[in-house]
Design a protein around this motif. Structure first.
Motif, mmCIF file in Angstrom:
data_model
loop_
_atom_site.group_PDB
_atom_site.id
_atom_site.type_symbol
_atom_site.label_atom_id
_atom_site.label_comp_id
_atom_site.label_asym_id
_atom_site.label_seq_id
_atom_site.Cartn_x
_atom_site.Cartn_y
_atom_site.Cartn_z
ATOM 1 N N MET A 109 1.145 -5.188 10.064
ATOM 2 C CA MET A 109 1.178 -3.724 10.190
ATOM 3 C C MET A 109 1.921 -3.078 9.015
ATOM 4 S SD MET A 109 2.012 -3.461 14.284
ATOM 5 C CE MET A 109 2.289 -1.697 14.226
ATOM 6 N N LEU A 110 1.906 -3.746 7.877
ATOM 7 C CA LEU A 110 2.686 -3.281 6.730
ATOM 8 C C LEU A 110 1.932 -2.303 5.830
ATOM 9 C CD1 LEU A 110 4.274 -6.737 5.855
ATOM 10 C CD2 LEU A 110 5.439 -4.791 6.902
ATOM 11 N N ASP A 111 0.610 -2.194 6.018
ATOM 12 C CA ASP A 111 -0.205 -1.290 5.182
ATOM 13 C C ASP A 111 0.357 0.119 5.120
ATOM 14 O OD1 ASP A 111 -2.119 -2.995 4.277
ATOM 15 O OD2 ASP A 111 -3.624 -2.470 5.756
ATOM 16 N N GLN A 112 0.767 0.629 6.262
ATOM 17 C CA GLN A 112 1.228 2.017 6.351
ATOM 18 C C GLN A 112 2.429 2.282 5.454
ATOM 19 O OE1 GLN A 112 3.056 2.825 10.263
ATOM 20 N NE2 GLN A 112 2.989 0.617 10.612
ATOM 21 N N HIS A 113 3.143 1.227 5.073
ATOM 22 C CA HIS A 113 4.329 1.384 4.246
ATOM 23 C C HIS A 113 4.049 1.196 2.753
ATOM 24 C CE1 HIS A 113 6.494 1.370 8.004
ATOM 25 N NE2 HIS A 113 6.001 0.185 8.297
ATOM 26 N N LEU B 84 9.870 -1.587 0.469
ATOM 27 C CA LEU B 84 10.581 -2.839 0.207
ATOM 28 C C LEU B 84 11.441 -3.252 1.395
ATOM 29 C CD1 LEU B 84 11.630 -2.314 -3.523
ATOM 30 C CD2 LEU B 84 9.751 -3.721 -2.646
ATOM 31 N N ASP B 85 12.008 -2.276 2.088
ATOM 32 C CA ASP B 85 12.806 -2.556 3.290
ATOM 33 C C ASP B 85 11.963 -3.303 4.324
ATOM 34 O OD1 ASP B 85 15.047 -2.342 5.058
ATOM 35 O OD2 ASP B 85 14.165 -0.561 5.968
ATOM 36 N N LYS B 86 10.754 -2.824 4.562
ATOM 37 C CA LYS B 86 9.869 -3.471 5.538
ATOM 38 C C LYS B 86 9.384 -4.824 5.031
ATOM 39 C CE LYS B 86 10.055 0.081 8.307
ATOM 40 N NZ LYS B 86 10.935 0.972 7.547
ATOM 41 N N LEU B 87 9.090 -4.906 3.734
ATOM 42 C CA LEU B 87 8.593 -6.164 3.177
ATOM 43 C C LEU B 87 9.670 -7.245 3.201
ATOM 44 C CD1 LEU B 87 6.541 -4.819 0.120
ATOM 45 C CD2 LEU B 87 5.652 -5.638 2.314
ATOM 46 N N GLU B 88 10.914 -6.871 2.899
ATOM 47 C CA GLU B 88 11.990 -7.857 2.931
ATOM 48 C C GLU B 88 12.162 -8.426 4.336
ATOM 49 O OE1 GLU B 88 15.433 -10.168 3.034
ATOM 50 O OE2 GLU B 88 15.174 -8.396 4.294
ATOM 51 N N ALA B 89 12.059 -7.548 5.331
ATOM 52 C CA ALA B 89 12.196 -8.003 6.718
ATOM 53 C C ALA B 89 11.112 -9.021 7.063
ATOM 54 C CB ALA B 89 12.140 -6.811 7.672
ATOM 55 N N ASP C 176 0.141 -8.137 0.524
ATOM 56 C CA ASP C 176 -0.905 -9.117 0.832
ATOM 57 C C ASP C 176 -0.372 -10.551 0.723
ATOM 58 O OD1 ASP C 176 -2.730 -7.081 1.278
ATOM 59 O OD2 ASP C 176 -3.680 -7.247 -0.700
ATOM 60 N N LEU C 177 0.444 -10.806 -0.291
ATOM 61 C CA LEU C 177 1.055 -12.140 -0.444
ATOM 62 C C LEU C 177 1.926 -12.486 0.757
ATOM 63 C CD1 LEU C 177 2.308 -12.156 -4.168
ATOM 64 C CD2 LEU C 177 0.543 -13.629 -3.185
ATOM 65 N N ILE C 178 2.697 -11.500 1.194
ATOM 66 C CA ILE C 178 3.629 -11.705 2.307
ATOM 67 C C ILE C 178 2.861 -11.907 3.609
ATOM 68 C CG2 ILE C 178 5.468 -10.588 3.654
ATOM 69 C CD1 ILE C 178 6.197 -9.167 0.905
ATOM 70 N N GLU C 179 1.820 -11.108 3.824
ATOM 71 C CA GLU C 179 1.008 -11.255 5.038
ATOM 72 C C GLU C 179 0.249 -12.577 5.035
ATOM 73 O OE1 GLU C 179 -1.453 -7.802 5.556
ATOM 74 O OE2 GLU C 179 0.186 -6.654 6.472
ATOM 75 N N ASN D 251 0.634 1.543 1.264
ATOM 76 C CA ASN D 251 -0.685 1.996 0.786
ATOM 77 C C ASN D 251 -0.646 3.052 -0.318
ATOM 78 O OD1 ASN D 251 0.008 4.237 2.295
ATOM 79 N ND2 ASN D 251 -1.422 3.816 3.959
ATOM 80 N N PHE D 252 0.527 3.576 -0.651
ATOM 81 C CA PHE D 252 0.655 4.549 -1.743
ATOM 82 C C PHE D 252 0.738 3.849 -3.102
ATOM 83 C CE2 PHE D 252 4.923 3.189 -0.896
ATOM 84 C CZ PHE D 252 5.560 3.223 -2.118
ATOM 85 N N SER D 253 0.897 2.523 -3.104
ATOM 86 C CA SER D 253 1.132 1.785 -4.351
ATOM 87 C C SER D 253 0.292 0.517 -4.406
ATOM 88 C CB SER D 253 2.614 1.411 -4.451
ATOM 89 O OG SER D 253 2.821 0.425 -5.443
ATOM 90 N N PRO D 254 -0.627 0.410 -5.378
ATOM 91 C CA PRO D 254 -1.430 -0.818 -5.497
ATOM 92 C C PRO D 254 -0.589 -2.080 -5.685
ATOM 93 C CG PRO D 254 -2.423 0.938 -6.780
ATOM 94 C CD PRO D 254 -1.112 1.471 -6.286
ATOM 95 N N ILE D 255 0.480 -2.011 -6.492
ATOM 96 C CA ILE D 255 1.279 -3.217 -6.721
ATOM 97 C C ILE D 255 2.022 -3.630 -5.461
ATOM 98 C CG2 ILE D 255 3.353 -2.034 -7.611
ATOM 99 C CD1 ILE D 255 1.974 -5.381 -8.907
ATOM 100 N N LEU D 256 2.547 -2.659 -4.707
ATOM 101 C CA LEU D 256 3.232 -3.000 -3.463
ATOM 102 C C LEU D 256 2.238 -3.481 -2.411
ATOM 103 C CD1 LEU D 256 5.979 -0.225 -3.231
ATOM 104 C CD2 LEU D 256 6.239 -2.613 -3.932
ATOM 105 N N SER D 257 1.013 -2.967 -2.457
ATOM 106 C CA SER D 257 -0.026 -3.446 -1.538
ATOM 107 C C SER D 257 -0.394 -4.898 -1.854
ATOM 108 C CB SER D 257 -1.265 -2.555 -1.624
ATOM 109 O OG SER D 257 -0.980 -1.274 -1.101
ATOM 110 N N GLN D 258 -0.463 -5.223 -3.145
ATOM 111 C CA GLN D 258 -0.727 -6.619 -3.523
ATOM 112 C C GLN D 258 0.421 -7.529 -3.079
ATOM 113 O OE1 GLN D 258 -2.001 -7.304 -7.669
ATOM 114 N NE2 GLN D 258 -2.530 -5.132 -7.755
#
Length: 199
Positions: free
Chosen positions: A165-169, A138-143, A181-184, A171-178
């Motif tokens: 380059m957010l996948d690495q942060h 979430l820290d990386k996504l908020e940024a 994707d919205l953010i990217e 990829n452990f969670s399908p919901i966070l990956s989705q």
């Protein structure tokens, strides 16, 4: 108890520095973002996304971790991720300064509070527990959300690449990956629009 309250008051006053410690992020109104503002929205994100996570999570620990994760920057200052991305020496210096800061904060606080704050910060940094992985993601996504909201003229060239380059942060969670994707997708649309408008 009065001595403990004085020590707690010291930490609260230290936190005021995060209100004017600036990040390399700009708001949609053209003003530079403070660390405190980043932390506040990160906490909001955690509260809103928590019910949708795939695993049970200790919400109290997650929020505490988020609240204190950047407290060290009140003493060590903020160093943007793009500055350390290809600079191992600077990254090492950043880690050393932050470790010195959290050691100092631990020493200044009464026990067991000092150790609790220290342990939460270390857990966040190590990224081994589920709470720490979610907090870091979430820290990386908020940024990135904040970059998406800023005028693209504030972006450094490396940030175009870092937007994807957010996948690495996550990829452990399908919901966070989705969510990522919205953010990217928003970042890609912003870049494409800017390229379309440029002469």
């Amino acid at each position: 108890m009065s001595e403990a309250l004085k020590q707690i008051y010291w930490a609260i006053k230290l936190g005021e520095k995060l209100k004017y410690e600036l990040r390399h992020s700009w708001l949609s109104n053209g003003r530079q973002e403070s660390v405190a503002e980043h932390t506040w929205r990160l906490s909001l994100m955690a509260m809103l996304i928590e019910p949708y996570l795939e695993e049970n999570i200790d919400s109290e620990k997650l929020l505490k971790m988020i609240i204190i994760h950047d407290l060290v920057e009140a003493e060590s200052s903020d160093i943007p991720a793009f500055d350390t991305l290809n600079n191992p020496k600077l990254l090492k210096q950043k880690h050393e300064k932050e470790r010195e800061a959290i050691d100092h904060i631990k020493q200044k606080l009464p026990e067991p509070l000092g150790s609790n704050v220290f342990d939460l910060w270390i857990e966040f940094e190590n990224k081994h527990t589920y709470e720490a992985k979610v907090a870091n993601a979430l820290d990386k996504l908020e940024a990135q959300i904040q970059h998406n909201e800023a005028d693209i003229v504030t972006w450094k060239p490396i940030e175009y690449k870092m937007s994807f380059m957010l996948d690495q942060h996550t990829n452990f969670s399908p919901i966070l990956s989705q969510f990522k994707d919205l953010i990217e997708q928003e970042a890609e649309e912003k870049i494409n629009k800017a390229n379309h408008l440029s002469p």
